[in-house]
Scaffold this active site. Sequence first.
Site, PDB file in Angstrom:
ATOM      1  N   LEU A 117      32.218  40.741  35.868  1.00 51.90           N
ATOM      2  CA  LEU A 117      33.620  40.686  35.479  1.00 51.90           C
ATOM      3  C   LEU A 117      34.468  41.336  36.575  1.00 51.90           C
ATOM      4  O   LEU A 117      34.085  42.373  37.091  1.00 51.90           O
ATOM      5  CB  LEU A 117      33.834  41.446  34.168  1.00 51.90           C
ATOM      6  CG  LEU A 117      32.970  41.022  32.974  1.00 51.90           C
ATOM      7  CD1 LEU A 117      33.231  41.937  31.785  1.00 51.90           C
ATOM      8  CD2 LEU A 117      33.200  39.582  32.602  1.00 51.90           C
ATOM      9  N   TRP A 118      35.584  40.772  36.966  1.00 53.76           N
ATOM     10  CA  TRP A 118      36.052  39.445  36.646  1.00 53.76           C
ATOM     11  C   TRP A 118      35.649  38.489  37.746  1.00 53.76           C
ATOM     12  O   TRP A 118      35.483  38.882  38.895  1.00 53.76           O
ATOM     13  CB  TRP A 118      37.559  39.453  36.483  1.00 53.76           C
ATOM     14  CG  TRP A 118      38.061  40.268  35.360  1.00 53.76           C
ATOM     15  CD1 TRP A 118      37.518  40.368  34.088  1.00 53.76           C
ATOM     16  CD2 TRP A 118      39.196  41.102  35.375  1.00 53.76           C
ATOM     17  NE1 TRP A 118      38.274  41.203  33.319  1.00 53.76           N
ATOM     18  CE2 TRP A 118      39.311  41.678  34.085  1.00 53.76           C
ATOM     19  CE3 TRP A 118      40.147  41.427  36.351  1.00 53.76           C
ATOM     20  CZ2 TRP A 118      40.329  42.555  33.751  1.00 53.76           C
ATOM     21  CZ3 TRP A 118      41.168  42.299  36.018  1.00 53.76           C
ATOM     22  CH2 TRP A 118      41.264  42.846  34.732  1.00 53.76           C
ATOM     23  N   VAL A 121      37.779  38.297  41.090  1.00 47.25           N
ATOM     24  CA  VAL A 121      37.866  39.482  41.939  1.00 47.25           C
ATOM     25  C   VAL A 121      36.469  40.009  42.249  1.00 47.25           C
ATOM     26  O   VAL A 121      36.022  40.001  43.401  1.00 47.25           O
ATOM     27  CB  VAL A 121      38.712  40.586  41.264  1.00 47.25           C
ATOM     28  CG1 VAL A 121      38.813  41.810  42.168  1.00 47.25           C
ATOM     29  CG2 VAL A 121      40.101  40.063  40.908  1.00 47.25           C
ATOM     30  N   CYS A 122      35.782  40.445  41.216  1.00 50.18           N
ATOM     31  CA  CYS A 122      34.516  41.153  41.405  1.00 50.18           C
ATOM     32  C   CYS A 122      33.351  40.236  41.757  1.00 50.18           C
ATOM     33  O   CYS A 122      32.312  40.710  42.231  1.00 50.18           O
ATOM     34  CB  CYS A 122      34.184  41.954  40.148  1.00 50.18           C
ATOM     35  SG  CYS A 122      35.486  43.118  39.699  1.00 50.18           S
ATOM     36  N   ILE A 123      33.507  38.931  41.549  1.00 52.33           N
ATOM     37  CA  ILE A 123      32.460  37.982  41.944  1.00 52.33           C
ATOM     38  C   ILE A 123      32.866  37.216  43.200  1.00 52.33           C
ATOM     39  O   ILE A 123      32.051  37.032  44.113  1.00 52.33           O
ATOM     40  CB  ILE A 123      32.122  37.015  40.797  1.00 52.33           C
ATOM     41  CG1 ILE A 123      31.633  37.798  39.575  1.00 52.33           C
ATOM     42  CG2 ILE A 123      31.048  36.018  41.223  1.00 52.33           C
ATOM     43  CD1 ILE A 123      30.419  38.674  39.824  1.00 52.33           C
TER      44      ILE A 123
END
Length: 217
Positions: A117-118, A121-123
Amino acid sequence: MPIATAKPGSTLLNPANHTLIMIDHQSQMAFATKSIDLASLRNNVALVAKAAKEFEVPTILTTVAEKSFSGPIFDEIKTVFPGQEAIDRTTMNTWEDARIAERVNAIGKDKIVLAGLWTSVCIVGPALSALDQGFDVYVITDASGDVSDEAHQRAVERMIQQGARPMTSLQYLLELQRDWARGETYNETVATSIAHGGGYGLGLIYAKTMFNASEAH
């Protein structure tokens, strides 16, 4: 003309050829997640964590601002990896934390599987960074989520454009099993599928109960 041989393709995942990184599955991140309902998200996260544990996949757990803002990692992960500390970061892009690079290099796999998540952004951050550095990147899209359907879909599309490969949580489990004759992981794969595999899991229960059927036969 190509010649068919009975061996798997090089882009398929197996337990020995990749590192799984589970990113920011935390309460504060989940509260704003709207692209997937939280019950489904937690179920899929549990499926991925159990699959990785069962097949002894090298797994990196990471959080962002755990103590000050985002809260603890999901119990669905913590209970599967009870002795493993998550790497807590300040960077939104996991790949920019030197401790993550150190762990990835120490594990030494050229395929990276991401969920978290999210998505936007984080992936996206680690996915594009890893691709840029020559890694093969896979994203488990239904164990990830974002603040809207639009945000999630645009993030997945952006990663695909750069060469990332999307997959689902159940696909991840079954790709690792690959052959129902693999007896050493058969029972655990079936148990995980029954617990978290939705309609497929119900089908396994039905077949076993009504006909004593087995995927391996």
